[in-house]
Design an enzyme around this catalytic site. Sequence first.
Site, PDB file in Angstrom:
ATOM      1  CG  ASP A  66      43.605  39.534  36.339  1.00 63.54           C
ATOM      2  OD1 ASP A  66      43.949  39.291  35.549  1.00 63.54           O
ATOM      3  OD2 ASP A  66      42.783  38.494  36.657  1.00 63.54           O
ATOM      4  CG  LEU A 185      32.943  33.415  41.612  1.00 60.72           C
ATOM      5  CD1 LEU A 185      32.369  32.475  41.390  1.00 60.72           C
ATOM      6  CD2 LEU A 185      34.025  33.857  41.628  1.00 60.72           C
TER       7      LEU A 185
END
Length: 275
Positions: A66, A185
């Site tokens: 990513d 997160l």
Amino acid sequence: MQVGIVARKGSERAVAVADELRDAVAGAGASVWLDAETADALGEPAAGREVDALADCDLAVAVGGDGTFLFVARNAGDTPIVGVNLGEVGFLNAVPPEAAEEAVVSEVEAFDRGEMNVREAPRLAARTDEWTSVPAANEVVIQGARRGPGAGIDYEVRVDGSRYAGGHADGVLVATPTGSTAYNLSEGGPLVHPAVSGLVVNEMVAEEGMPPIVVDADATVTVAVEGVDEVVVASDGRNVTTLPAPTEVTVERTTPPMRIAGPPSDFFAALEKLS
């Protein structure tokens, strides 16, 4: 059609996959080039181009994780991106290496037919009266020069002009659904499915904070900062700017959005890799 391919830096496997993709794309009749570092790794420096040339391509291919995808997105403008995932979590990079040639050639053929299917994901930008940040695909963070005891910022957060929270914290984070699985997160923020149209507002280690909130994707989030001489604003953790304080930083959706081609990733399968 012009295709640009970027491989993860320092990865022999990514470079090898990029080389194979170059041959496959050329065989499909498209013009194709590699980023300069990948071309150098293959001993072909003349075949490489700078990554900002991706903005002039019809398709960009990111080979890696990513992080590589986000690196490509920062340089691709509104060029659609296909992500080839080399064994990482893969929220953005949906294509496994064994399916990469078929997936990329399929996009080339779809482009030739005028049928390329592209999904859009929001990007954010922070701004003051005198400055605008580089767009962020994951998150914008507004924080003090240091984190931890004795550091942080005094702040007030407003959403579309209404006060949401305030006090003292290490900082404030605004994330896209894409970015909800990243820094957000780790700061205790919620996961947001990529199909949800929203933004996360998350105070970072607040002394007396509110729970993180998901607001409308078109909301304007304003963070007023005082109590420090300077504030740090980071886009996707890489593009960092230090601004004098007190100040107000506004965060909102910007254009162009990130455009993603190829098969979609399985959000829930990717989540399993986090555990």
